[in-house]
Scaffold this motif. Structure first.
Motif, PDB file in Angstrom:
ATOM      1  N   ASP A  84       0.745  -1.107   0.030  1.00  0.00           N
ATOM      2  CA  ASP A  84       0.031   0.113  -0.169  1.00  0.00           C
ATOM      3  C   ASP A  84       0.850   1.163  -0.146  1.00  0.00           C
ATOM      4  OD1 ASP A  84      -1.823   1.979   0.179  1.00  0.00           O
ATOM      5  OD2 ASP A  84      -2.763   1.166   2.330  1.00  0.00           O
ATOM      6  N   HIS A  85       1.459   1.551  -1.332  1.00  0.00           N
ATOM      7  CA  HIS A  85       2.465   2.829  -1.128  1.00  0.00           C
ATOM      8  C   HIS A  85       1.717   4.030  -1.108  1.00  0.00           C
ATOM      9  CE1 HIS A  85       1.374   1.559  -5.416  1.00  0.00           C
ATOM     10  NE2 HIS A  85       1.466   3.041  -5.480  1.00  0.00           N
ATOM     11  N   ALA A  86       0.498   3.982  -1.167  1.00  0.00           N
ATOM     12  CA  ALA A  86      -0.455   5.276  -1.189  1.00  0.00           C
ATOM     13  C   ALA A  86      -0.572   5.810   0.279  1.00  0.00           C
ATOM     14  CB  ALA A  86      -1.983   5.111  -1.817  1.00  0.00           C
ATOM     15  N   THR A  87      -0.637   4.647   1.111  1.00  0.00           N
ATOM     16  CA  THR A  87      -0.922   4.993   2.452  1.00  0.00           C
ATOM     17  C   THR A  87       0.328   5.017   3.270  1.00  0.00           C
ATOM     18  OG1 THR A  87      -3.104   3.922   2.651  1.00  0.00           O
ATOM     19  CG2 THR A  87      -1.841   4.184   4.748  1.00  0.00           C
ATOM     20  N   PHE A  88       1.459   4.206   2.948  1.00  0.00           N
ATOM     21  CA  PHE A  88       2.785   4.099   3.439  1.00  0.00           C
ATOM     22  C   PHE A  88       3.621   4.462   2.334  1.00  0.00           C
ATOM     23  CE2 PHE A  88       0.048   1.049   5.491  1.00  0.00           C
ATOM     24  CZ  PHE A  88      -0.039   1.368   6.797  1.00  0.00           C
ATOM     25  N   SER A  89       4.150   5.828   2.565  1.00  0.00           N
ATOM     26  CA  SER A  89       4.843   6.119   1.334  1.00  0.00           C
ATOM     27  C   SER A  89       6.633   5.931   1.741  1.00  0.00           C
ATOM     28  CB  SER A  89       4.802   7.689   1.506  1.00  0.00           C
ATOM     29  OG  SER A  89       5.741   8.316   0.553  1.00  0.00           O
ATOM     30  N   SER A  90       7.134   5.837   0.562  1.00  0.00           N
ATOM     31  CA  SER A  90       8.796   5.714   0.756  1.00  0.00           C
ATOM     32  C   SER A  90       9.389   7.049   0.319  1.00  0.00           C
ATOM     33  CB  SER A  90       9.124   4.743  -0.541  1.00  0.00           C
ATOM     34  OG  SER A  90       8.633   3.586  -0.389  1.00  0.00           O
ATOM     35  N   GLU A  91       8.647   7.789   0.294  1.00  0.00           N
ATOM     36  CA  GLU A  91       9.237   9.384   0.003  1.00  0.00           C
ATOM     37  C   GLU A  91      10.091   9.849   1.058  1.00  0.00           C
ATOM     38  OE1 GLU A  91      10.010  12.198  -2.880  1.00  0.00           O
ATOM     39  OE2 GLU A  91       8.445  10.900  -3.220  1.00  0.00           O
ATOM     40  N   THR A 316       6.446   5.929   5.650  1.00  0.00           N
ATOM     41  CA  THR A 316       5.947   7.163   6.325  1.00  0.00           C
ATOM     42  C   THR A 316       4.452   7.078   6.187  1.00  0.00           C
ATOM     43  OG1 THR A 316       8.077   8.493   6.284  1.00  0.00           O
ATOM     44  CG2 THR A 316       6.044   9.630   6.863  1.00  0.00           C
ATOM     45  N   THR A 317       3.549   7.176   7.202  1.00  0.00           N
ATOM     46  CA  THR A 317       2.076   7.454   6.747  1.00  0.00           C
ATOM     47  C   THR A 317       1.901   8.544   6.108  1.00  0.00           C
ATOM     48  OG1 THR A 317       1.712   8.059   9.186  1.00  0.00           O
ATOM     49  CG2 THR A 317       1.499   5.690   8.642  1.00  0.00           C
ATOM     50  N   THR A 318       0.901   8.624   5.090  1.00  0.00           N
ATOM     51  CA  THR A 318       0.331   9.709   4.404  1.00  0.00           C
ATOM     52  C   THR A 318      -1.063  10.256   4.929  1.00  0.00           C
ATOM     53  OG1 THR A 318      -0.631   8.370   2.633  1.00  0.00           O
ATOM     54  CG2 THR A 318       1.596   9.057   2.115  1.00  0.00           C
ATOM     55  N   ARG A 319      -1.576   9.422   5.801  1.00  0.00           N
ATOM     56  CA  ARG A 319      -3.022   9.644   6.302  1.00  0.00           C
ATOM     57  C   ARG A 319      -2.985   8.719   7.786  1.00  0.00           C
ATOM     58  NH1 ARG A 319      -6.369   5.379   5.776  1.00  0.00           N
ATOM     59  NH2 ARG A 319      -5.861   3.637   4.256  1.00  0.00           N
ATOM     60  N   ASP A 327      -4.343   2.375  15.879  1.00  0.00           N
ATOM     61  CA  ASP A 327      -4.229   3.546  15.171  1.00  0.00           C
ATOM     62  C   ASP A 327      -3.163   4.499  15.026  1.00  0.00           C
ATOM     63  OD1 ASP A 327      -7.295   3.264  14.833  1.00  0.00           O
ATOM     64  OD2 ASP A 327      -7.502   4.440  16.814  1.00  0.00           O
ATOM     65  N   ILE A 328      -2.588   4.792  13.583  1.00  0.00           N
ATOM     66  CA  ILE A 328      -1.367   5.096  13.601  1.00  0.00           C
ATOM     67  C   ILE A 328      -1.571   6.450  12.801  1.00  0.00           C
ATOM     68  CG2 ILE A 328       1.046   5.125  12.455  1.00  0.00           C
ATOM     69  CD1 ILE A 328       0.547   2.044  12.231  1.00  0.00           C
ATOM     70  N   PRO A 329      -1.071   7.566  13.399  1.00  0.00           N
ATOM     71  CA  PRO A 329      -1.498   8.923  12.650  1.00  0.00           C
ATOM     72  C   PRO A 329      -0.567   9.099  11.633  1.00  0.00           C
ATOM     73  CG  PRO A 329      -0.871   9.183  15.293  1.00  0.00           C
ATOM     74  CD  PRO A 329      -0.509   7.878  14.711  1.00  0.00           C
ATOM     75  N   GLU A 330      -1.125  10.127  10.928  1.00  0.00           N
ATOM     76  CA  GLU A 330      -0.449  10.498   9.672  1.00  0.00           C
ATOM     77  C   GLU A 330       1.037  11.007  10.193  1.00  0.00           C
ATOM     78  OE1 GLU A 330      -0.687  14.161   6.298  1.00  0.00           O
ATOM     79  OE2 GLU A 330      -2.532  13.874   7.496  1.00  0.00           O
ATOM     80  N   GLY A 331       2.086  11.095   9.091  1.00  0.00           N
ATOM     81  CA  GLY A 331       3.379  11.390   9.376  1.00  0.00           C
ATOM     82  C   GLY A 331       4.383  10.481  10.130  1.00  0.00           C
ATOM     83  N   GLU A 332       3.940   9.506  10.676  1.00  0.00           N
ATOM     84  CA  GLU A 332       4.648   8.645  11.621  1.00  0.00           C
ATOM     85  C   GLU A 332       5.388   7.678  10.638  1.00  0.00           C
ATOM     86  OE1 GLU A 332       3.866   8.217  15.484  1.00  0.00           O
ATOM     87  OE2 GLU A 332       4.025  10.068  14.475  1.00  0.00           O
ATOM     88  N   LYS A 333       6.804   7.209  11.393  1.00  0.00           N
ATOM     89  CA  LYS A 333       7.649   6.267  10.923  1.00  0.00           C
ATOM     90  C   LYS A 333       7.052   5.088  11.177  1.00  0.00           C
ATOM     91  CE  LYS A 333      11.934   8.745  12.053  1.00  0.00           C
ATOM     92  NZ  LYS A 333      13.279   8.706  12.781  1.00  0.00           N
TER      93      LYS A 333
END
Length: 425
Positions: A84-91, A316-319, A327-333
């Motif tokens: 799920d690269h849309a939710t969990f970003s590699s950027e 990194t979570t995008t949402r 529950d994992i917030p946005e912007g978390e490692k």
């Protein structure tokens, strides 16, 4: 159990429980921090990952080295995150190790999301296309034979240095069309890139930066040669002539170089060493190999699972997202611990055992899943297969005669030294 030490590599004065000498059953769950490099260096990580898989498969920790992060430790959860690269970003970054601030932004395609990732990856994917792999097989075999037959029987030597590193470095030099006499520079740059300063490779950030700049300058000279010549099948020529890569800025070029060097070096070399150790630790499996050498291709997959040469990948979570009820917030490692998922008994039967005839041996996480699945996975398998085919023709036993020295790293799970002897039939 209450062993406390100041982490010498920490950027603050946080006191950290040294889990490598603690009682894994007694450590409070909230104090488990599996990002401690010493756990990997001492091979004491396993009980902590067992506890996380069973008690907190989605677990939040704060590390003095890396800050707060979420550990994902079960096979199916890791696979879900990886796909799920849309939710969990590699950027930005794909490991807990933060980039050096004084090296600007050396991005690479594995630390990108689509569409940038796809076009840059496709520019170099042809180097490991089936046709190219078929051409490489005879080259690999010739080099394996030269390396193995060049070691005197009955002597004690370092398998890591003389076999694992030498074979993979020769292969890297071929893929880059890199000057063969300078090939050990590739190994050095790989080690510099994957180890933070002060952990045994470089002493300071300044030294690390200087060596990586040397890497960039060396490859820039090769780039300038290739860009003026007709396109060829080596990685530098592919990057120099690829539409998506030919206009890269210098530090983006460095980032992709380091990605290709580490991907082609650390993973294969540590699986080569890890396979020797696994067979020594499981003599019944070694006897099985002697009796049935046709198991070698299957054994290769089991070695790669068992070793898991890259212990984790970060996203990194995008949402905000809920994973396994947490529950994992946005912007978390979010850290996918491949090394834990590969020992998950709920997904891999008898996962804690090394079995060279394992059914579905390729069902492992070591190459990742989804768009970031390891590009060179078949090349890595080929090198291991050919090496063991040639070893089995010549030697009854590759004997490990002293405990190996392991890397001080939570990312590259490997070995710095392994003393062995070869015993002929």
């Amino acid at each position: 159990m209450s062993v406390i030490e100041t982490n010498a590599n920490s950027t603050n004065s946080t006191l950290e429980l040294d889990l490598s000498v603690a009682d894994p059953k007694s450590v409070p769950l909230q104090l488990i921090d599996v990002s401690q490099p010493k756990l990997f260096q001492t091979d004491t990580l396993w009980p902590y990952f067992d506890r996380l898989r069973n008690e907190a498969p989605v677990h939040r920790a704060t590390s003095p080295l890396f800050g707060p992060f979420w550990s994902i430790t079960r096979f199916n959860d890791i696979m879900m995150v990886d796909k799920d690269h849309a939710t969990f970003s590699s950027e930005g970054n794909i490991s807990l190790n933060e980039k050096s601030k004084d090296l600007e932004d050396y991005s690479n395609f594995i630390s990108m999301d689509p569409p940038q990732h796809d076009v840059q990856r496709n520019a170099v994917a042809g180097v490991v296309a089936p046709r190219n792999l078929a051409q490489l097989e005879s080259i690999i075999r010739a080099r394996v034979v030269t390396i193995v037959e060049g070691i005197p029987e009955g002597t004690t030597f370092d398998w890591v240095e003389q076999v694992s590193v030498e074979l993979t470095t020769q292969m890297l030099a071929t893929l880059f069309d890199f000057p063969f006499e300078d090939r050990r520079k590739l190994t050095r740059w790989s080690d510099v890139a994957t180890n933070p300063p002060g952990t045994g490779v470089t002493e300071s950030g300044e030294q690390r930066r200087a060596e990586l700049i040397e890497c960039l300058e060396y490859f820039t000279a090769l780039w300038n040669e290739r860009v003026k010549a007709k396109p060829k099948g080596d990685l530098i020529s592919m990057l120099a002539h690829g539409e998506a890569t030919k206009n890269m800025v210098p530090f983006e070029f460095l980032g992709n170089l380091l990605l290709l060097i580490v991907g082609g070096n650390d993973t294969t070399r540590n699986s080569i060493s890890g396979g020797v150790l696994a067979l020594n630790e499981n003599p019944a499996e070694y006897a099985k190999l002697r009796k049935t050498p046709d198991l070698i291709p299957n054994m290769v997959s089991e070695i790669i699972r068992w070793q898991t040469p890259l212990a984790h990948m970060r996203r990194t979570t995008t949402r905000p997202v809920t994973l396994n009820g947490v529950d994992i917030p946005e912007g978390e490692k979010v850290v996918m611990w491949y090394v834990s998922g590969n020992r998950d008994e709920s997904a891999i039967p008898r996962a804690s055992e090394f079995l060279i005839d394992r059914e579905k041996a390729r069902q492992h996480l070591s190459f990742g899943f989804g768009i970031h699945r390891c590009m060179g996975n078949r090349l890595a398998e080929m090198q291991l297969r050919i090496l063991w085919e040639e070893i089995q023709k010549r030697f009854r036993f590759v004997e490990v005669i002293a405990p190996p020295q392991r890397t001080y790293s939570t990312f590259v799970k490997g070995y710095t030294q392994m003393q062995v002897q070869l015993h002929p039939y």
